[in-house]
Design an enzyme around this catalytic site. Structure first.
Site, PDB file in Angstrom:
ATOM      1  N   ASN A 132     -70.432  31.531 -20.129  1.00  0.00           N
ATOM      2  CA  ASN A 132     -70.370  31.916 -18.680  1.00  0.00           C
ATOM      3  C   ASN A 132     -69.421  32.910 -18.374  1.00  0.00           C
ATOM      4  OD1 ASN A 132     -67.942  30.790 -18.009  1.00  0.00           O
ATOM      5  ND2 ASN A 132     -68.755  28.777 -18.545  1.00  0.00           N
ATOM      6  N   ASP A 156     -72.113  22.962 -18.924  1.00  0.00           N
ATOM      7  CA  ASP A 156     -72.707  21.770 -18.495  1.00  0.00           C
ATOM      8  C   ASP A 156     -73.430  21.155 -19.640  1.00  0.00           C
ATOM      9  OD1 ASP A 156     -71.642  21.518 -15.982  1.00  0.00           O
ATOM     10  OD2 ASP A 156     -73.174  23.119 -15.052  1.00  0.00           O
ATOM     11  N   LYS A 176     -80.693  30.730 -38.091  1.00  0.00           N
ATOM     12  CA  LYS A 176     -81.109  31.481 -36.855  1.00  0.00           C
ATOM     13  C   LYS A 176     -82.608  30.982 -36.415  1.00  0.00           C
ATOM     14  CE  LYS A 176     -81.320  35.942 -34.921  1.00  0.00           C
ATOM     15  NZ  LYS A 176     -81.456  37.311 -35.610  1.00  0.00           N
ATOM     16  N   PRO A 223     -69.454  16.164 -22.011  1.00  0.00           N
ATOM     17  CA  PRO A 223     -68.627  15.268 -21.599  1.00  0.00           C
ATOM     18  C   PRO A 223     -68.005  15.948 -20.348  1.00  0.00           C
ATOM     19  CG  PRO A 223     -67.749  15.983 -23.596  1.00  0.00           C
ATOM     20  CD  PRO A 223     -69.190  16.713 -23.712  1.00  0.00           C
ATOM     21  N   PHE A 264     -61.068  22.007 -10.414  1.00  0.00           N
ATOM     22  CA  PHE A 264     -61.727  23.278  -9.783  1.00  0.00           C
ATOM     23  C   PHE A 264     -63.041  23.050  -9.462  1.00  0.00           C
ATOM     24  CE2 PHE A 264     -58.569  26.867  -9.904  1.00  0.00           C
ATOM     25  CZ  PHE A 264     -57.343  25.993 -10.438  1.00  0.00           C
ATOM     26  N   LYS A 320     -65.195  12.793  -8.993  1.00  0.00           N
ATOM     27  CA  LYS A 320     -64.602  13.273 -10.311  1.00  0.00           C
ATOM     28  C   LYS A 320     -63.430  12.049 -10.503  1.00  0.00           C
ATOM     29  CE  LYS A 320     -66.499  17.453 -11.685  1.00  0.00           C
ATOM     30  NZ  LYS A 320     -66.976  17.662 -12.893  1.00  0.00           N
TER      31      LYS A 320
END
Ligand code: C5P
Length: 398
Positions: free
Chosen positions: A208, A276, A286, A304, A324, A342
């Site tokens: 990301n 995630d 590959k 996890p 966060f 959480k």
């Protein structure tokens, strides 16, 4: 300020040694006293006389100088300091440190000291990137050695890339962080930061856009308030903070393992943008496109949840756990729900719609959700967010 602090400054033999002469001046301006130690190779780049003149102290160069042993033995010399700094730390000196060599005064002092050691590596880019140096750097980090740099830049040898020694002011900031006598002195804080990379095959990965800038700033701010910080980072582009223990990881599972082995801690700040999912049963080769127009299916499994695991009740749970939340809508409602889900104490929520420019940018606008409700802070730099958050952490732990 570094009033009354004693720094044992070991010069390795590299062209960047001239910058360490300036570091002596900067340290003294802050009230520190500096005892310089020059390796034999360092003396090819700077003279003991310049180091001594700038430090206004005796310079040490030789392990077998009997007069010095009578005055102050190497054991005593290594312990009289509040912090041992190696600048420049050459590839050779790092290798000796990682291997536990003690064949000259500098390496013997580094083995004998009972104080923290901070190194400012400086070498050619290929030498820095060499697997041997990277192995040694990882070993030194695991041994608790603090790093300032190296940074990207042009080098005396004409090449460009990582390996350049940090500027004296940056090393000074790392020294101040390592010696900080702030409200978090004696506290251990774990900070996770950056993205994770989840391999698809040997060459591709899921990632990301997190730069790790906010996590780095938080680690720096906590260290500045005196905390001992373990900074567990994925492959982030932001520079690593100085004066903290850096643990580099790639995947979410590795991040979880690193966080677990850093316990116990007084607080954990989970600023990482953890992927995630990971790919189950990654192929060893590959994946090839076969021209059939069909896309190979990826077998994904959930990663996890590091934050949820740290937050779970148990004897090892840090007093304060902060998560966060990167949200694109209903920021407060989603963050409040996430806090409950959480099991963490606070959620720092930010609006990451592309038009805010927050993800990957230098500013942040956050809402801090605690048991007492939501507090929205005005837009400010990520450094300011970090300072404000670190101050709140210090208050919560006091
Ligand atoms: O679930 P979500 O990714 O929205 O939650 C964000 C918070 O959870 C962040 O603090 C992040 O560091 C943490 N997290 C984690 N492990 C994961 C996913 C998220 O620690 N696998």
């Amino acid at each position: 300020m570094l009033n009354g602090k004693r720094i044992l400054l070991i010069f390795g033999g590299g062209i960047a040694a001239f910058k360490s002469l300036d570091l002596i001046r900067r340290l003294r301006e802050q009230g520190a006293s500096v005892t310089p130690v020059l390796t034999r190779a360092a003396q090819e780049f700077v003279t003991p006389l310049s180091a001594s003149a700038l430090a206004a102290e005796k310079v040490y160069t030789d392990l077998f100088d009997l007069t010095d042993e009578a005055e102050m033995g190497h054991i005593e010399l290594s312990r009289a300091a509040d912090l041992v700094v190696v600048a420049p730390a050459t590839a050779d000196l790092m290798a000796k440190m990682a291997g536990g060599h003690a064949d000259d005064l500098a390496t013997t002092l580094l083995m004998a000291t009972d104080k923290r050691v901070l190194i400012a590596p400086a070498m050619n880019v290929r030498m820095w990137e060499h697997p041997a140096t990277q192995r040694n750097a990882a070993q030194l980090r695991a041994d608790g050695v603090l790093f300032a740099g190296p940074v990207d830049g042009s080098m005396a040898c004409g090449e460009f890339g990582p390996g350049r020694m940090s500027e004296p002011m940056e090393i000074l900031a790392a020294i101040e962080a390592a010696l900080a006598d702030g409200p978090l002195k004696g506290r251990h804080v774990i900070v996770t930061s950056g993205p994770t990379h989840e391999p698809i095959d040997p060459v591709r990965y899921i990632a990301n856009r997190s730069s790790g800038a906010q996590g780095s700033a938080i680690a720096r701010a906590l260290a500045g308030l005196g905390a001992r910080v373990t900074f567990v980072t994925g492959p982030a582009t932001a520079p690593r903070p100085g004066g903290v223990t850096v643990v580099e990881v790639e995947t979410a599972q590795q991040m979880l393992d690193a966080v677990k082995s850093a316990h116990p801690a007084d607080a954990a700040i989970c600023a990482a943008a953890v992927a995630d999912w990971h790919v189950v049963n990654q192929p060893e080769s590959k994946i090839k496109k076969d021209g059939s127009g069909t896309i190979p299916p990826l077998d994904l499994a959930e990663n996890p949840d590091i934050l949820a695991q740290i937050s779970a009740k148990g004897p090892d749970r840090p007093t304060l756990v902060v998560g966060f939340a990167a949200e694109t809508d209903d920021v407060i409602a989603n963050a409040t729900a996430k806090r409950a889900r959480k099991g963490c104490d606070w959620i720092v929520a930010n609006d990451v719609r592309p038009e805010t420019g927050i993800m990957g940018g230098s500013e942040n606008a956050v809402t801090v959700v605690t048991a007492d409700g939501a507090d929205s802070w005005p837009r400010m730099s990520k450094d300011q967010v970090a300072m404000r958050l670190a101050t709140l952490v210090a208050e919560a732990l006091s």
